[in-house]
Scaffold this motif. Structure first.
Motif, PDB file in Angstrom:
ATOM      1  N   LEU A 113       0.737  -1.214  -0.170  1.00 16.64           N
ATOM      2  CA  LEU A 113       0.036   0.090  -0.116  1.00 16.64           C
ATOM      3  C   LEU A 113       0.803   1.152  -0.045  1.00 16.64           C
ATOM      4  O   LEU A 113       0.370   2.244  -0.766  1.00 16.64           O
ATOM      5  N   MET A 114       2.007   1.174   0.804  1.00 14.26           N
ATOM      6  CA  MET A 114       2.734   2.421   0.702  1.00 14.26           C
ATOM      7  C   MET A 114       3.344   2.592  -0.455  1.00 14.26           C
ATOM      8  O   MET A 114       3.572   3.739  -0.858  1.00 14.26           O
ATOM      9  N   ARG A 115       3.708   1.709  -1.409  1.00 15.40           N
ATOM     10  CA  ARG A 115       4.442   1.789  -2.806  1.00 15.40           C
ATOM     11  C   ARG A 115       3.400   2.287  -3.481  1.00 15.40           C
ATOM     12  O   ARG A 115       3.721   3.332  -4.416  1.00 15.40           O
ATOM     13  N   ASP A 116       2.026   1.720  -3.456  1.00 17.50           N
ATOM     14  CA  ASP A 116       0.987   1.990  -4.388  1.00 17.50           C
ATOM     15  C   ASP A 116       0.876   3.666  -4.469  1.00 17.50           C
ATOM     16  O   ASP A 116       0.502   4.265  -5.386  1.00 17.50           O
ATOM     17  N   PHE A 117       0.925   3.990  -3.245  1.00 17.51           N
ATOM     18  CA  PHE A 117       0.325   5.387  -3.026  1.00 17.51           C
ATOM     19  C   PHE A 117       1.703   6.561  -3.268  1.00 17.51           C
ATOM     20  O   PHE A 117       1.312   7.743  -3.138  1.00 17.51           O
ATOM     21  N   ASP A 118       3.019   5.854  -3.394  1.00 17.11           N
ATOM     22  CA  ASP A 118       3.955   6.717  -3.377  1.00 17.11           C
ATOM     23  C   ASP A 118       3.878   7.619  -4.754  1.00 17.11           C
ATOM     24  O   ASP A 118       4.551   8.649  -4.674  1.00 17.11           O
ATOM     25  N   ILE A 119       3.197   7.280  -5.614  1.00 20.29           N
ATOM     26  CA  ILE A 119       3.029   7.885  -6.850  1.00 20.29           C
ATOM     27  C   ILE A 119       2.350   9.247  -6.576  1.00 20.29           C
ATOM     28  O   ILE A 119       2.657  10.132  -7.540  1.00 20.29           O
ATOM     29  N   TYR A 120       1.588   9.446  -5.769  1.00 16.54           N
ATOM     30  CA  TYR A 120       0.998  10.816  -5.518  1.00 16.54           C
ATOM     31  C   TYR A 120       1.877  11.637  -4.599  1.00 16.54           C
ATOM     32  O   TYR A 120       1.417  12.931  -4.578  1.00 16.54           O
ATOM     33  N   ARG A 121       3.063  11.021  -4.155  1.00 14.23           N
ATOM     34  CA  ARG A 121       3.818  12.079  -3.458  1.00 14.23           C
ATOM     35  C   ARG A 121       4.568  13.013  -3.983  1.00 14.23           C
ATOM     36  O   ARG A 121       5.179  12.565  -5.380  1.00 14.23           O
ATOM     37  N   LYS A 122       4.790  14.167  -4.025  1.00 13.36           N
ATOM     38  CA  LYS A 122       5.554  15.381  -4.653  1.00 13.36           C
ATOM     39  C   LYS A 122       7.126  14.819  -4.369  1.00 13.36           C
ATOM     40  O   LYS A 122       7.449  14.577  -3.389  1.00 13.36           O
ATOM     41  N   THR A 123       7.704  15.018  -5.494  1.00 15.82           N
ATOM     42  CA  THR A 123       9.263  14.817  -5.466  1.00 15.82           C
ATOM     43  C   THR A 123       9.887  16.333  -5.426  1.00 15.82           C
ATOM     44  O   THR A 123       9.518  16.940  -6.121  1.00 15.82           O
ATOM     45  N   LEU A 124      10.774  16.263  -4.336  1.00 18.68           N
ATOM     46  CA  LEU A 124      11.306  17.273  -3.939  1.00 18.68           C
ATOM     47  C   LEU A 124      12.372  17.741  -4.828  1.00 18.68           C
ATOM     48  O   LEU A 124      13.250  16.873  -5.219  1.00 18.68           O
ATOM     49  N   ASN A 125      12.993  19.011  -4.971  1.00 18.01           N
ATOM     50  CA  ASN A 125      14.116  19.206  -5.527  1.00 18.01           C
ATOM     51  C   ASN A 125      15.007  19.545  -4.514  1.00 18.01           C
ATOM     52  O   ASN A 125      14.771  19.319  -3.253  1.00 18.01           O
ATOM     53  N   ASN A 126      16.358  19.722  -4.881  1.00 23.12           N
ATOM     54  CA  ASN A 126      17.518  19.921  -3.876  1.00 23.12           C
ATOM     55  C   ASN A 126      17.130  20.860  -2.848  1.00 23.12           C
ATOM     56  O   ASN A 126      17.650  20.462  -1.562  1.00 23.12           O
ATOM     57  N   SER A 127      16.883  21.830  -3.192  1.00 22.10           N
ATOM     58  CA  SER A 127      16.735  22.825  -1.946  1.00 22.10           C
ATOM     59  C   SER A 127      15.574  22.486  -1.320  1.00 22.10           C
ATOM     60  O   SER A 127      15.443  22.645  -0.013  1.00 22.10           O
ATOM     61  N   GLU A 128      14.455  21.873  -1.786  1.00 22.31           N
ATOM     62  CA  GLU A 128      13.502  21.331  -0.856  1.00 22.31           C
ATOM     63  C   GLU A 128      13.698  20.411   0.004  1.00 22.31           C
ATOM     64  O   GLU A 128      13.469  20.147   1.205  1.00 22.31           O
ATOM     65  N   ILE A 129      14.793  19.372  -0.397  1.00 25.55           N
ATOM     66  CA  ILE A 129      15.183  18.450   0.378  1.00 25.55           C
ATOM     67  C   ILE A 129      15.898  18.882   1.166  1.00 25.55           C
ATOM     68  O   ILE A 129      15.562  18.309   2.680  1.00 25.55           O
ATOM     69  N   GLN A 130      16.797  19.567   1.326  1.00 23.49           N
ATOM     70  CA  GLN A 130      17.630  20.426   2.237  1.00 23.49           C
ATOM     71  C   GLN A 130      16.743  20.869   3.485  1.00 23.49           C
ATOM     72  O   GLN A 130      17.056  20.874   4.639  1.00 23.49           O
ATOM     73  N   LYS A 131      15.489  21.469   3.052  1.00 23.12           N
ATOM     74  CA  LYS A 131      14.751  21.965   4.103  1.00 23.12           C
ATOM     75  C   LYS A 131      13.767  20.854   4.777  1.00 23.12           C
ATOM     76  O   LYS A 131      13.824  20.854   5.765  1.00 23.12           O
ATOM     77  N   ASP A 132      13.229  20.050   3.934  1.00 27.26           N
ATOM     78  CA  ASP A 132      12.397  19.089   4.610  1.00 27.26           C
ATOM     79  C   ASP A 132      13.178  18.032   5.264  1.00 27.26           C
ATOM     80  O   ASP A 132      12.560  17.609   6.607  1.00 27.26           O
ATOM     81  N   ILE A 133      14.384  17.653   5.105  1.00 29.57           N
ATOM     82  CA  ILE A 133      15.091  16.436   5.694  1.00 29.57           C
ATOM     83  C   ILE A 133      15.476  17.041   7.192  1.00 29.57           C
ATOM     84  O   ILE A 133      15.786  16.189   8.102  1.00 29.57           O
ATOM     85  N   LYS A 134      15.324  18.387   7.387  1.00 28.25           N
ATOM     86  CA  LYS A 134      15.591  19.033   8.853  1.00 28.25           C
ATOM     87  C   LYS A 134      14.635  18.666   9.837  1.00 28.25           C
ATOM     88  O   LYS A 134      14.717  18.645  11.080  1.00 28.25           O
ATOM     89  N   ARG A 135      13.396  17.951   9.389  1.00 32.57           N
ATOM     90  CA  ARG A 135      12.410  17.251  10.309  1.00 32.57           C
ATOM     91  C   ARG A 135      12.992  16.077  11.032  1.00 32.57           C
ATOM     92  O   ARG A 135      12.279  15.815  11.954  1.00 32.57           O
TER      93      ARG A 135
END
Length: 206
Positions: A113-135
Motif C-alpha cells: 500500500l505504501m508503494r502504491d500511494f507513493d506515486i501521489y507524493r511530490k518529488t522534492l528538488n534539492n533545495s526542498e530536500i535540504q529544508k524538508d530533511i531537517k524534520r
C-alpha cells in the motif's frame, strides 16, 4: 517549529477500534499516569501505512481519494479482521510505543500500500530536500536511502509495526502493560491543512 514544504499534507493510517481507547485509559490508570504526562498529538492513535506526504502537482486530491476508495476489499478485510498481539512496550524515535509481534502478511500488505500511494507524493528538488530533511534527527545510511526513495526514512527494516502512546518520554520507563492485543477499525486517508491543525479524515475504508 518544524518547517514544511507545503500544505495540505496527506497520510494513510490504520486506526484502532474504540476498545483501544478504553484499554489505553486502563493502562494510564494502572500506571498512575496523570493527564499532565500525556502529549497532545496531531495524529491521534494510529499505525502508519503511508507517512505524511506532500501531494504532487500531477494529481488532485480527488484522484488521491479515488485511488484510496479503490483499494482491494480483500486487503481491507485482511487488515481489519485480525487482532494483532502485542509483543512489548518499546521505544521508537525516543517515544514510547506499543510494539506488535512480527506478522509477515501484515508487513507485505502495508508495504505494498505504501508503494502504491507513493506515486501521489511530490518529488522534492534539492533545495526542498535540504529544508524538508531537517524534520528528522541524524539518519543512518539506510534511513537516508529510504528518505531519498520514499520521502520518509522509517520504512521496512528501519521501523516495525507499532502504535505510539502519547506519554512524555521522560516519564517512568518501567510501565505495566495491560494491553495484550489490538484490532483496527478502519483504514483512513487523512489531511492536514496547516501546521497548527490536526490530521482529519477525508475518506475511510472499514
Amino acid at each position: 517549529m518544524t518547517s514544511y514544504i507545503q500544505f495540505p499534507r496527506y497520510c494513510l493510517f490504520l486506526i484502532p477500534d474504540k476498545n483501544f481507547t478504553n484499554d489505553f485509559s486502563n493502562f494510564c490508570l494502572q500506571n498512575s499516569i496523570d493527564d499532565f504526562k500525556l502529549n497532545d498529538s496531531i495524529y491521534g492513535f494510529h499505525s502508519t501505512v503511508k507517512a505524511p506526504f506532500y501531494l504532487s502537482h500531477l494529481y488532485s486530491e480527488n484522484l488521491l481519494i479515488e485511488k484510496f476508495q479503490n483499494i482491494d476489499e480483500k486487503t481491507i478485510y485482511s487488515l481489519l479482521s485480525k487482532a494483532y498481539l502485542v509483543n512489548k512496550l518499546d521505544y521508537f524515535k525516543n517515544t514510547l510505543v506499543l510494539r506488535f509481534h512480527q506478522n509477515d502478511n501484515f508487513d507485505f500488505m502495508i508495504n505494498n500500500l505504501m508503494r502504491d500511494f507513493d506515486i501521489y507524493r511530490k518529488t522534492l528538488n534539492n533545495s526542498e530536500i535540504q529544508k524538508d530533511i531537517k524534520r528528522f534527527d541524524q539518519l543512518s545510511h539506510k534511513e537516508l536511502i529510504y528518505y531519498q526513495i520514499w520521502g520518509y526514512p522509517f520504512y521496512f527494516e528501519c521501523s516495525f509495526h507499532h502504535i505510539t502512546l502519547s506519554i512524555n518520554q521522560k516519564a517512568n520507563n518501567d510501565y505495566l502493560n495491560s494491553i495484550s492485543e489490538v484490532k483496527y477499525e478502519k483504514l483512513s486517508l487523512l489531511k492536514q491543512n496547516s501546521i497548527t491543525d490536526n490530521f482529519e479524515e477525508i475518506s475511510i475504508l472499514s
